[in-house]
Motif scaffolding. Structure first.
Motif, mmCIF file in Angstrom:
data_model
loop_
_atom_site.group_PDB
_atom_site.id
_atom_site.type_symbol
_atom_site.label_atom_id
_atom_site.label_comp_id
_atom_site.label_asym_id
_atom_site.label_seq_id
_atom_site.Cartn_x
_atom_site.Cartn_y
_atom_site.Cartn_z
ATOM 1 N N GLN A 26 -6.022 -15.097 -1.062
ATOM 2 C CA GLN A 26 -5.438 -13.898 -0.468
ATOM 3 C C GLN A 26 -4.407 -13.283 -1.394
ATOM 4 N N HIS A 414 -15.058 5.428 5.081
ATOM 5 C CA HIS A 414 -16.009 5.016 6.119
ATOM 6 C C HIS A 414 -17.219 5.936 6.213
ATOM 7 N N ARG A 430 -18.365 -5.403 4.020
ATOM 8 C CA ARG A 430 -17.231 -5.464 3.110
ATOM 9 C C ARG A 430 -16.506 -6.789 3.364
ATOM 10 N N PRO A 431 -16.213 -7.566 2.310
ATOM 11 C CA PRO A 431 -15.515 -8.830 2.528
ATOM 12 C C PRO A 431 -14.015 -8.614 2.708
ATOM 13 N N LEU A 432 -13.356 -9.670 3.158
ATOM 14 C CA LEU A 432 -11.927 -9.635 3.441
ATOM 15 C C LEU A 432 -11.134 -9.716 2.138
ATOM 16 N N ALA A 433 -11.447 -8.858 1.194
ATOM 17 C CA ALA A 433 -10.754 -8.830 -0.086
ATOM 18 C C ALA A 433 -11.256 -7.607 -0.805
ATOM 19 N N ALA A 434 -10.543 -6.489 -0.631
ATOM 20 C CA ALA A 434 -11.022 -5.244 -1.234
ATOM 21 C C ALA A 434 -10.957 -5.346 -2.751
ATOM 22 N N THR A 464 -16.334 -11.641 6.533
ATOM 23 C CA THR A 464 -16.635 -10.225 6.736
ATOM 24 C C THR A 464 -15.410 -9.505 7.279
ATOM 25 N N ALA A 465 -15.015 -8.427 6.603
ATOM 26 C CA ALA A 465 -13.884 -7.622 7.097
ATOM 27 C C ALA A 465 -14.369 -6.393 7.847
ATOM 28 N N ALA A 466 -15.555 -5.916 7.477
ATOM 29 C CA ALA A 466 -16.108 -4.737 8.148
ATOM 30 C C ALA A 466 -17.603 -4.697 7.915
ATOM 31 N N ASP B 91 -6.023 -6.625 4.849
ATOM 32 C CA ASP B 91 -6.900 -7.791 4.662
ATOM 33 C C ASP B 91 -6.122 -9.113 4.688
ATOM 34 N N HIS B 116 -9.610 -0.812 10.790
ATOM 35 C CA HIS B 116 -9.880 -2.006 11.584
ATOM 36 C C HIS B 116 -10.445 -3.073 10.651
ATOM 37 N N VAL B 117 -9.830 -4.230 10.654
ATOM 38 C CA VAL B 117 -10.345 -5.374 9.892
ATOM 39 C C VAL B 117 -10.764 -6.440 10.895
ATOM 40 N N PHE B 118 -11.975 -6.938 10.739
ATOM 41 C CA PHE B 118 -12.491 -7.927 11.688
ATOM 42 C C PHE B 118 -11.650 -9.207 11.670
#
Ligand SMILES: Nc1ncnc2c1ncn2[C@@H]1O[C@H](COP(=O)(O)OP(=O)(O)O)[C@@H](O)[C@H]1O
Ligand SMILES: [Mg+2]
Lengths: 498, 250
Positions: A26, A414, A430-434, A464-466, B91, B116-118
């Motif tokens: 992170q 988006h 999209r993963p949890l790390a842009a 998965t973030a989105a 994130d 919105h972040v899951f």
């Protein structure tokens, strides 16, 4: 015991970022600086390599202080960089000979055309895994040697040396001790034997590049020396081209896994494992990464030259918006493109066409078209270009992509993400790390020094973030794709041989 | 940021505050909204008055936008830009808290979800960017209300037994939000659900949005039915990081 961290340097096309990551992958802190884009003539794009190095020197202490940590808490530094961008500098003074020439630059157009007719052109393409194009470093180096009086002789004597941006940064970070590159960056020069993973004498001959000026080729994940500047005392554990770093950051370690990164340009990479796959449909064969002492992993790549930079053009040259994200706001003022298409062949067209003589067009203009329609056409251009490389990838690999993993600055958009899922007809995640480019460089450096034990541990960090799901009428998809292709055809053969 | 003038940033924030209000606002109300000292605020207001951007009512002493500003319009931070600039911090907030993250701004008396972040557990979730939520019944909404001077009072619809429907109770709660710098929502909108949110500030302290996490009460709250302090810390850290990137100085 104080907690340890890994730092990534992401030397990108528009900006340089330093990011501190924790053990879970992170982001802890970030410092970023844009550098100047020089456009001295149509088709020419340059950076000042010294400005970029100064930015790294400035960002290093800043990112550590923002994280509230000291140098002793940095386990390793990893580097990811814009690829193919090339600079030559004086070994003694450290001063660059002219500006760095950027990957989007098309000044080698005529040279590439001429070289294409030379004997060995086919062989060099096969050795390097790349089509002969202005995109790669080899022709660029040759151009610099041809256009700077006395430079070739100095290169042969080893007085001036060259490299892509990671080579330039590592040379400066290590106090001029290390003149090295990694296999992923080297695989973008057309000078590397992509199977043997060393410079090819035949390719060097073909381009007329003295071997004395080239860096030593190393595995991407291993040892690049210890920094004495920027992050003094910290080991440099990894260097990767930014797109390969993003593939690594997305933890696509297994053959068949793919990602697409949406930045200045966009790049779809598919891991093909230990096997080097030659494309029949305009994709590149490139090195994905190599861990020291292990065989390299390869990738198929679909490169799109202009995506985010079309948005930048809309902002900076047309001045229709004041920030990149406003393209979405403007595009949402209309329901569709109004019949208008923009094909941004600013640097010719890359994958799957490789037409360096193509130039950009806006078609379908009527009095009905507003700036909102143009904004939509800007975003749709990115979506349709993705569709073209995905189609090529599916055909070449014999696999069918079932979801698309995305990252990069444009994934904040988006409307664009919905367009991409719509035209591909597969979910986009999209993963949890842009900042996947940086994360990949950090992962690689952390692995090199044992901060992370293995690839499996890294895979567990991926979440998965989105997610966006397709919702387009299939008939509309078909007609729009046909319109797009007709628009693309109108870009061809614009630049005529002199 | 080299070469920028803080006083001008603050002046702009004051103008936006006046533009967002119903009519006239008093000095202390403006100062509190922007978290500025009264003396500083007064100095800037006097300057703005001098250039005609602000007018002071002779009777009440309250301030309102001046005629010179009428054609300048009112546009807040573009919502897509807010998302772009927040994405790097939203994130890690989801990763550290283990919960879903949302960012909201005000749109026509409601909270508009702009990002919105899951929840990072890889279960099936759907994006609710574009959704509208009640201001008074959500943590995001309470933050946005708390830092908006004199905005119209929303209709206080009841969603659960715990929804704040009494204007006095709500105004007390908002005072508490301003004091604490964050807001909680515990079963006020959805039964079994809780949320924590904090303000995102732009230049001059202007609140441009709110960021928060939400999830089941038993994960978000401690045994005293209060949000876990560590969670509050994560949310406030993320809000501060975004604010700093947006140019807020404190
Ligand atoms: N919300 C957005 N919508 C569309 N394009 C965007 C948005 N935000 C950023 N961009 C584009 O993304 C690019 C920056 O992404 P980044 O991943 O930082 O690129 P790079 O690494 O190539 O420098 C810029 O070209 C910018 O125009
Ligand atoms: Mg990048």
């Amino acid at each position: 015991m104080s907690e340890k961290y890994v730092v990534a340097i992401d030397q990108g096309t528009t900006s340089t970022r330093c990011i501190v990551f924790d053990r879970r992958g992170q982001l802890v802190s970030l410092a970023q600086q844009e550098h100047k884009q020089h456009f001295p003539r149509p088709g020419w794009v340059e950076h000042d390599a010294m400005e970029i190095w100064r930015n790294v020197e400035r960002l290093a202490p800043r990112v550590l202080s923002r994280a509230g940590i000291g140098l002793g808490q940095v386990a390793a530094v990893g580097i990811a960089n814009q690829r193919e961008t090339t600079v030559i500098w004086d070994r003694r003074t450290g001063v660059p000979v002219g500006r760095a020439i950027i990957w989007q630059d098309t000044r080698t157009d005529a040279l590439v055309h001429a070289l294409g007719d030379a004997r060995d052109a086919g062989a060099v393409s096969d050795i390097s895994g790349l089509p002969l194009a202005t995109y790669f470093s080899g022709p660029r180096l040759r151009w610099m040697l041809d256009h700077t009086p006395g430079l070739r002789a100095r290169a042969e004597r080893g007085e001036v040396i060259c490299g892509t941006m990671e080579t330039w940064l590592i040379w400066n970070l290590t106090g001029r001790a290390q003149h090295v590159t990694d296999v992923t960056n080297a695989s973008r020069t057309m000078l590397l034997d992509v199977r043997a993973l060393d410079w090819s004498a035949r390719a060097l001959d073909f381009f007329g590049i003295p071997r004395a000026m080239l860096p030593e080729v190393r595995a991407s994940i291993g040892a690049f020396g210890t920094a004495t500047e920027g992050f003094p005392g910290v080991r440099i554990g990894a260097a990767l081209g930014d797109q390969q770093a993003a593939l690594f950051g997305q933890t696509c370690f297994t053959p068949g896994e793919a990602k697409c990164t949406y930045g200045t340009g966009s790049f779809l990479l598919l891991n093909t494992g230990a096997e080097l796959v030659r494309s029949e449909h305009g994709l590149l064969s490139t090195v994905a990464y190599q861990i020291e002492g292990e065989p390299a992993a390869y990738a198929l790549e679909g490169s799109i030259a202009i995506t985010g930079s079309l948005v930048q053009w809309f902002r900076d040259q047309l001045e229709l918006i004041s920030s990149a994200p406003e393209i979405e706001t403007l595009a949402r003022t209309v329901a569709d493109n109004g019949g208008c298409y923009i094909v941004p062949a600013f640097s010719g067209l890359y994958a799957p066409y490789w037409r360096s003589e193509a130039r950009g067009v806006i078609v379908g203009l009527t009095s009905y078209i507003t700036k909102g329609h143009l904004a939509r056409a800007v975003l749709e251009a990115t979506a349709w270009q993705t569709r073209e490389v995905v189609d090529a990838m599916n055909t070449d690999s014999g696999l069918t992509l079932t979801t698309l993993k995305v990252d990069g600055g444009m994934t904040a958009d988006h409307l664009l993400m919905q367009m991409i899922t719509d035209v591909l007809d597969v979910p986009v995640v999209r993963p949890l790390a842009a900042e996947t480019v940086s994360l990949g460089a950090a992962y690689a450096a952390g692995l090199a020094v044992g901060y992370w034990p293995d690839l499996d541990g890294l895979r567990r960090n991926w979440h998965t973030a989105a997610q966006w799901m397709p919702a387009m009428d299939p008939r509309l998809r078909t007609t729009e794709y046909a319109n797009w292709r007709r628009a693309v055809e109108r870009t061809f053969d614009w630049i005529q041989p002199a | 940021m080299p070469g920028t003038v803080q006083a001008i940033e603050r002046a702009a924030a004051i103008l936006r505050t006046l533009a967002g209000g119903p009519g006239r606002l008093g000095l202390s109300e403006i100062a509190r909204t922007l978290d500025l000292a009264k003396g500083t605020t007064h100095g800037i207001l006097r300057t703005l008055q001098l250039v005609g951007f602000v007018e002071q009512d002779r009777v009440s002493g309250q301030y309102q936008l001046g005629g010179a500003l009428l054609h300048l319009g009112t546009s807040f931070l573009d919502i897509n830009e807010l998302r772009s600039r927040s994405i790097n911090w939203a994130d890690p907030l989801a990763a550290r808290s283990g919960e879903s993250v949302r960012i909201g701004t005000v749109l026509e008396g409601r909270v508009l979800v702009v990002h919105h972040v899951f929840r990072p557990d890889d279960t099936f979730q759907t994006l609710d960017v574009g959704a509208l939520l009640p201001l008074h019944a959500t943590a995001l909404g309470k933050v946005l209300l708390a830092y908006r001077a004199g905005g119209p009072v929303p209709e206080l619809e009841r969603f659960t037994r715990l929804t704040l429907t009494d204007p006095r109770a709500l105004s007390g709660a908002l005072e508490g939000v301003r004091e604490a710098g964050w807001a909680a929502e515990i079963e006020e909108f959805l039964l079994g659900q809780a949320a924590v949110a904090a303000p995102i500030r732009g230049y001059g302290g202007l609140v441009v949005g709110a960021i928060g996490v939400s999830g089941p009460v038993d994960r978000l709250c401690d045994s005293h039915y209060r949000p876990r302090p560590s969670l509050v810390g994560y949310v406030r850290d993320a809000a501060r990081a975004i604010s700093r990137d947006l140019g807020a100085t404190r």
